[in-house]
Each structure stands twice: as C-alpha cells, then as structure tokens.
Design an enzyme around this catalytic site. Structure first.
Site, short mmCIF file in Angstrom:
data_model
loop_
_atom_site.label_atom_id
_atom_site.label_comp_id
_atom_site.label_asym_id
_atom_site.label_seq_id
_atom_site.Cartn_x
_atom_site.Cartn_y
_atom_site.Cartn_z
N HIS A 269 81.10 49.03 46.19
CA HIS A 269 81.24 47.61 46.72
C HIS A 269 82.07 47.58 48.08
CE1 HIS A 269 79.29 44.14 47.07
NE2 HIS A 269 80.55 43.61 47.37
N TYR B 193 81.92 46.41 52.71
CA TYR B 193 82.60 45.58 53.23
C TYR B 193 83.08 46.57 54.40
CZ TYR B 193 81.62 42.03 50.02
OH TYR B 193 81.12 41.06 49.28
N HIS C 28 67.48 43.33 49.98
CA HIS C 28 68.95 42.85 50.13
C HIS C 28 69.64 43.76 51.12
CE1 HIS C 28 73.08 41.43 49.56
NE2 HIS C 28 73.41 42.46 48.87
N PHE C 29 69.84 44.96 50.90
CA PHE C 29 70.67 45.80 51.80
C PHE C 29 70.22 46.04 53.14
CE2 PHE C 29 69.78 49.29 48.92
CZ PHE C 29 68.83 50.43 49.44
N HIS C 30 68.70 45.95 53.17
CA HIS C 30 68.01 46.02 54.38
C HIS C 30 68.50 44.83 55.23
CE1 HIS C 30 66.39 49.73 52.99
NE2 HIS C 30 66.32 50.11 54.40
N ARG D 299 62.66 49.81 42.63
CA ARG D 299 63.14 50.47 43.49
C ARG D 299 63.24 51.96 43.27
NH1 ARG D 299 69.92 49.63 43.94
NH2 ARG D 299 69.66 51.17 45.67
N ARG D 300 63.31 52.95 44.51
CA ARG D 300 63.74 54.28 44.07
C ARG D 300 62.43 54.98 43.42
NH1 ARG D 300 68.33 52.99 41.03
NH2 ARG D 300 70.09 52.89 42.53
FE1 HAS Z 1 75.17 43.37 48.30
C1 HAS Z 1 73.64 45.49 46.08
C2 HAS Z 1 76.17 41.19 45.84
C3 HAS Z 1 77.08 41.47 50.67
C4 HAS Z 1 75.02 45.95 50.67
N1 HAS Z 1 74.58 45.06 48.44
C5 HAS Z 1 74.00 45.90 47.35
C6 HAS Z 1 73.69 47.23 47.69
C7 HAS Z 1 73.93 47.32 49.14
C8 HAS Z 1 74.67 45.98 49.48
C9 HAS Z 1 73.83 48.64 50.00
O1 HAS Z 1 76.18 41.09 42.97
C10 HAS Z 1 73.01 48.10 47.11
C11 HAS Z 1 73.69 49.23 46.13
C12 HAS Z 1 72.81 50.17 45.48
O2 HAS Z 1 72.22 51.17 46.14
O3 HAS Z 1 72.50 50.00 44.31
N2 HAS Z 1 76.31 41.42 48.33
C13 HAS Z 1 76.50 40.92 47.08
C14 HAS Z 1 77.48 39.84 47.37
C15 HAS Z 1 77.49 39.66 48.95
C16 HAS Z 1 77.23 41.03 49.52
C17 HAS Z 1 77.92 38.61 46.60
N3 HAS Z 1 75.90 43.67 50.42
C18 HAS Z 1 76.68 42.74 50.98
C19 HAS Z 1 76.82 43.35 52.31
C20 HAS Z 1 76.26 44.44 52.46
C21 HAS Z 1 75.82 44.66 51.24
C22 HAS Z 1 77.74 42.59 53.52
C23 HAS Z 1 76.09 45.46 53.58
C24 HAS Z 1 76.72 45.30 55.00
N4 HAS Z 1 74.86 43.26 46.47
C25 HAS Z 1 75.54 42.31 45.44
C26 HAS Z 1 75.32 42.60 44.24
C27 HAS Z 1 74.42 44.11 44.15
C28 HAS Z 1 74.33 44.33 45.59
C29 HAS Z 1 75.34 42.01 42.91
C30 HAS Z 1 74.03 44.74 43.01
C31 HAS Z 1 72.49 44.36 42.83
C32 HAS Z 1 72.19 45.23 41.60
O4 HAS Z 1 71.68 44.61 40.39
O5 HAS Z 1 71.88 46.37 41.88
C33 HAS Z 1 78.33 38.62 49.71
O6 HAS Z 1 79.52 39.48 50.34
C34 HAS Z 1 77.44 38.00 50.64
C35 HAS Z 1 78.34 36.86 51.22
C36 HAS Z 1 77.62 36.24 52.64
C37 HAS Z 1 77.63 35.08 52.96
C38 HAS Z 1 76.79 34.69 54.27
C39 HAS Z 1 77.85 34.32 55.50
C40 HAS Z 1 77.25 34.06 56.47
C41 HAS Z 1 77.64 34.48 57.75
C42 HAS Z 1 76.81 34.29 59.01
C43 HAS Z 1 77.03 33.07 59.87
C44 HAS Z 1 75.91 32.76 60.88
C45 HAS Z 1 76.04 32.10 62.09
C46 HAS Z 1 75.06 31.85 62.94
C47 HAS Z 1 77.52 31.34 62.28
C48 HAS Z 1 77.92 33.89 51.83
C49 HAS Z 1 78.94 34.99 58.02
C50 HAS Z 1 74.02 30.80 62.56
C51 HAS Z 1 73.66 30.06 63.70
C52 HAS Z 1 72.73 29.05 63.53
C53 HAS Z 1 72.30 28.16 64.92
C54 HAS Z 1 71.97 28.75 62.27
#
Ligand code: HAS
Length: 542
Positions: free
Chosen positions: A216, A220, A367-369, A432-433
């Site tokens: 995890h 980050y 999700h991860f793409h 998946r996979r």
């Molecule tokens: Fe995830 C599985 C939970 C973030 C990557 N994640 C994965 C896997 C990868 C991955 C590679 O709880 C698969 C692993 C595998 O092979 O099995 N993930 C989360 C959570 C977050 C999260 C809670 N993941 C990421 C990030 C990744 C990433 C970042 C890569 C870089 N993830 C999971 C969970 C799994 C999981 C479970 C397991 C699932 C399973 O069952 O296998 C959080 O960090 C996300 C928080 C993000 C936000 C968004 C904030 C938005 C921002 C943009 C603002 C935009 C602006 C522009 C200002 C709350 C900062 C807007 C302008 C306008 C005008 C509209």
C-alpha cells in the site's frame, strides 16, 4: 540543474521510458487476449505477459522515474549534489539496473510468471528474487543521496525549513525505506530460501501480509511525486502561488504516518487475520484519505485564487483563466480530474462490505488504472515535457507542445474506455487476472464480453499515445532546438509564513510511524504465526 546531476537524472529517465515501451506493448497484447480476438504467439503465456506488464510498468518504470525526478528536484532546490552524493546516486542506479535486468530475464524465460505482487504461493526462480533484492537495495542507496543532501542543507541553514521539494522528496524516501523493509523481509527470509530449496514450505499468509505492508505505501510512493508537481510545479506554471507551504508539508507528514499501517485493506477477504485488526486498519485507511482531500482543497484554492487575481468573476469564472493550451499544465490537470473518481473508487474498495463485491474482480484493475496509470502517469508525462528539455539543454517547441496535448488527451480517452469498462465488468463479477474464457457458455460470462472488447479499444488508443510520448521523449532528449527550458518551482502565497519547524522533527514523526506500525501489526502477526497449520507429523510447519 547542474549538468552532472542532469546526466544522473536522465539515466533514470532512459530506463523509465524503455520500460514504458516494453510494458505498454505487453499491455496492448493483454487487452487483445482478453477480448477473445487474439492468441499469443510463440508459446508466450498469459501470466508471463501479465507479469512483464505489471513488473515493468508498476515497479520498474515508476521507481526509475521517481528516483530520477527526486534526485534532480533535490539538486535544483537544495543545491547541486556533491561528488560523493552523485557517485552514490550512480551506485544506486547501477544496482537497480543489474537487478532489473536479472528479474526481466527470468520473466522472459518464463521462470518468474508470478505477477507484480509475487507473493506465495506462486514461486519464481531464485534469480528473480535476487534481482528484486538488488532493485530494493539500489533504491535505498539512491534514497541515501536524498537524505545526505537534506542533512547537508539543514547544516548549512540551521533553524530554517528546508526547500519544499526537498522536504517532499525526503518524506517519500523515508516512507519508501520503512515500507520496503516488509518486502525485503519476505524476499530474503521466505521466497529466496524457498526457491533455492533450502526450506520446503513457507507461510503464505505471512508472505502476503509482509507484501501488503509494503504494497500500500508503494502506491503512495507513486502518488507523492505527482503531488509534488501538483503542489509546487503547477502553481508556478499557471503563474500563481502555492496556497500554503505548511499545509503541503503537513499533508506529506500525514502520508508518512498513515500510509503504512493499512495493508490489511488488501487482505479484507483473507482468512487468518482477526476482523478487529482489519477494522483498525480500515479506520487508518480512512485517515490516509485526509491528506488527499487536503490536497484537493489546496489545488482548488490555488486555481481559484489565481483566476480571481486575473479578474475572474462568478462561481467558476476562474476556470477560464487557466492556461489550457500549455501541456505542462493541461496534462497534470487531466490527471487531477481522473483522481477524483479514482480516489472515490479507493474509498469504495476500503469499505469492508463493498470490498466483498469488488475484491478480485477487474474493478480493482480499473481502480489502479485510474489512479496510477492515469492520475500519476499523466502527471509524470506533464513533468517530462519540461524536465527532459531542461536536463538536456533543449526547449519544448510550440509544435511539440501541441503534440504533447494530443498525447495526453489520447491517453485520457484510452484510459476512460479501458478503465471504465473494467469498473463496469467488475461490478458484473468479471474476475481480474484471467485470460479470455467463455466459462463453458455461462450467461454471466457472456455479459462481460462487450466490456472486454471496450478494454481492447481503450488499450489500442493507449498504445498510440505511448508511441507519441516516446516520439516526444526522443525529440526532447536528442533533437529539439537547443535552449533553456525552465524548471518551475512555485512560491507560497502571501502572507508567507515560515513553516513550523516541528514538521522537520524526524525523531518525532518516525517515532509515531514505528508506534502506529507496531500497534497495527504486532498482535495480528503473532496470531498468524501461532495459528500456523500443524503438519502431518504433528509439528508446526513454520
Ligand atoms: Fe488503491 C487496490 C484503497 C488510492 C493503487 N490500489 C489498489 C491496487 C493498486 C492501487 C495498484 O481499500 C491493486 C493492488 C493489487 O494488485 O491487488 N486506494 C485506496 C484508497 C485510496 C487509494 C482508500 N490506490 C490509490 C492510489 C493508487 C492506488 C493513489 C496509485 C497511485 N486500493 C484501495 C483498496 C484496494 C486498492 C482497498 C484493495 C482492493 C482489493 O480488494 O483488492 C485513497 O488514497 C484515495 C484518496 C483520494 C481521494 C481523491 C482526492 C482528489 C484529488 C484531485 C483533486 C482535483 C482537482 C482538479 C483539484 C479522496 C487530490 C479538479 C478541478 C476541477 C475544475 C473539477
């Protein structure tokens, strides 16, 4: 950036972009196989290809890009590296590269088709693990350069907060070092002896737990360099200011604290771990969402403040003032947009009951793409479009800027198709996979097929975008007109307040990190070992 440091940075970027090409090819083939319209030639296995795709893109390309970016960011903001630091950087680079080649050869020989997560019970050739160990050790050596440069800067500037980009690179490095201890432990003490035949069995649950302790924070480690660009570089590119230097630092410290003790949210469906400890780690997962929400707030504030300073009115008038024609801004911005649904998907994954619906379905791949392959990688492309010419003493011409915009948009379209279809098919239960299968004519499986075709369409568009980005990279590295391209580093908005020095108290932060990890992992680990199965002869198997 000093040309000697630029050379070190570029060495990393060459490997990263070669990785992008190989991994991208594998990705294209992957989607074609899953569409059912294509069979792999020359006896190449589906899992061999999937491993190549995952390892080369998720582990090799990202790590090289991040190491290269952090080294030059530190050189730019904390001062040119000393000879000792630069030489250490080269040692790290070569260790990683030897390790990468060893692992890649084993994958190509089909001796390591164990996926990028490589935990037990899948077993690879010992040389694959030796290669991985070298990559990890090499990354520690490169990390040491960041630490040395930071310490030297603090000595030269007592009582002063370090430059923001240096501070951020240091946090990411510290997080990486603490996290990789987990994967290094499973590789050295479990996988390697097992693959050498020195032990007959290893504990699968322990291996997976150690992997996810690392897995995890790994995500980050990919994300934080994108955040560096969003917080520090993008404000300068648009002509604005960083909303708050201290807020940016605080969000990075929160990542350091909360990104590690959350690995169980990848293991919610696994036996052997008490649900109470899973619950605790889910709570901590929700804590690690906070710094991302702070980041979103801060970015909106930067954009809006800038737009209004240019006379924008109305609720969203500021949007019109942003430099939409500048690839250095537009491409990371598309990345930010994609992170809104990407992050929302993460919150769904982390929510225990919903995890039961999506776990091990292709939703997770979607999700991860969206997160790493869109938000992060688009930002890395955006960085490359000014950093590569900066390092090679060339410029991004108007024509290249246009091509870069086209590239970013194509990437976003390709990913929308591919990742959107993956999310939808995942909700219909598609695993998946797995390679293409009609599952004996099952009606449920028939519903997945149109989405698999949509994935292949997305994958093909993405491949065109990869060819474009490689073309632009080669142009910027070797052929673009000579000149000076800026390395943009933003300044904090007025009134500039000095960042509190407590944010640089590493004994405090690392102390809390250790406490949180001990709290979240000690008892579950003891449970795992105590509850290990009993062998046929009546003794504990491990
Ligand atoms: Fe995830 C599985 C939970 C973030 C990557 N994640 C994965 C896997 C990868 C991955 C590679 O709880 C698969 C692993 C595998 O092979 O099995 N993930 C989360 C959570 C977050 C999260 C809670 N993941 C990421 C990030 C990744 C990433 C970042 C890569 C870089 N993830 C999971 C969970 C799994 C999981 C479970 C397991 C699932 C399973 O069952 O296998 C959080 O960090 C996300 C928080 C993000 C936000 C968004 C904030 C938005 C921002 C943009 C603002 C935009 C602006 C522009 C200002 C709350 C900062 C807007 C302008 C306008 C005008 C509209």
């Amino acid at each position: 950036v000093d040309p000697r440091d630029a050379k070190l940075g570029m060495a990393h970027f060459y490997v990263a972009f070669i990785g992008l090409f190989i991994g991208g090819m594998a990705g294209l083939l992957q989607t074609l196989v899953r569409s059912g319209q294509f069979t792999l030639p020359a006896g190449i296995g589906y899992y061999q290809l999937l491993t190549l795709h995952g390892v080369v893109l998720a582990l090799v390309m990202t790590t090289y890009f991040i190491m290269g970016f952090q080294l030059v960011a530190v050189s730019r903001t904390a001062g040119t590296l000393t000879n000792k630091q630069r030489n250490t950087g080269w040692v790290g680079f070569w260790l990683m590269t030897i390790g990468t080649v060893m692992a890649a050869v084993m994958i190509l020989l089909n001796e390591a088709s164990v996926l990028y997560t490589f935990y037990a019970p899948l077993q690879a050739h010992a040389l694959f693990y030796v290669g991985l160990t070298l990559v990890i050790v090499g990354s520690w050596v490169s990390g040491a350069v960041i630490i040395m440069a930071y310490v030297a800067w603090r000595r030269r500037n007592p009582g002063q907060p370090s430059p923001l980009l240096t501070f951020m690179s240091l946090v990411n490095t510290l997080m990486w070092i603490v996290a990789t201890i987990g994967v290094a432990s499973t590789v050295l003490f479990q996988m390697l002896p097992w693959s050498l035949g020195l032990v007959e069995r290893i504990d699968v649950a322990v291996s997976r737990t150690l992997f996810w302790y690392f897995g995890h924070p790994l995500v980050y480690f990919w994300l934080l360099p994108a955040y560096m660009a969003w917080y520090v570089i993008v404000p300068k590119i648009i002509g604005g200011k960083i909303f708050s230097d201290s807020l940016a630092r605080l969000s990075f410290i929160l990542f350091l604290l909360f990104s590690i003790p959350v690995g169980f949210h990848h293991q919610l469906m696994e036996p052997g771990i008490d649900p109470a400890w899973k619950f605790l780690q889910v709570v901590l997962t929700f804590m690690v969402i906070i710094p991302s929400l702070m980041t979103a707030f801060s970015l909106f504030a930067t954009f809006e403040t800038f737009g209004r300073s240019k006379g924008a009115t109305g609720l969203f008038g500021w949007l019109k003032k942003l430099p939409w024609g500048d690839a250095r801004f537009l491409i990371p911005f598309i990345g930010m947009l994609s992170f809104i649904p990407g992050g929302a998907g993460g919150i769904i994954n982390a929510s225990n009951q919903m995890n039961q619906v999506v776990h091990n379905t292709i939703w997770v791949t979607g999700h991860f793409h969206l997160t790493v392959a869109t938000a992060v990688i688009l930002t890395f492309f955006g960085i490359s479009y000014w950093l590569i010419p900066h390092l090679t003493g060339r410029t991004l011409t108007k024509a290249m800027n246009k091509l870069a915009i086209l590239q970013g948009i194509l990437w976003a379209i390709g990913m929308t198709f591919m990742s959107g279809a993956m999310h939808a098919a995942g909700l219909l239960g598609a695993p998946r996979r797995s390679a293409y299968s009609e599952y004996g004519g099952a009606a449920q499986a028939a519903e997945w097929i149109p989405y698999q075709i949509a994935q292949a369409v997305g994958g093909s568009i993405l491949f065109i975008a990869i060819i474009l980005v490689l073309y632009i990279f080669i142009n910027l590295a070797f052929f673009a007109p000579k000149g000076e391209e800026e390395f943009p580093v933003g300044e904090a908005a007025d009134p500039v307040e000095k960042a509190p020095m407590i944010l640089e108290n590493w004994k405090l932060w690392l102390g809390i990190v250790v406490l949180l990890i001990a709290f979240a992992y000690t008892i579950p680990f003891i449970d795992l070992i105590e509850n290990a199965p009993i062998g046929s002869k009546g003794y504990k198997l491990w």
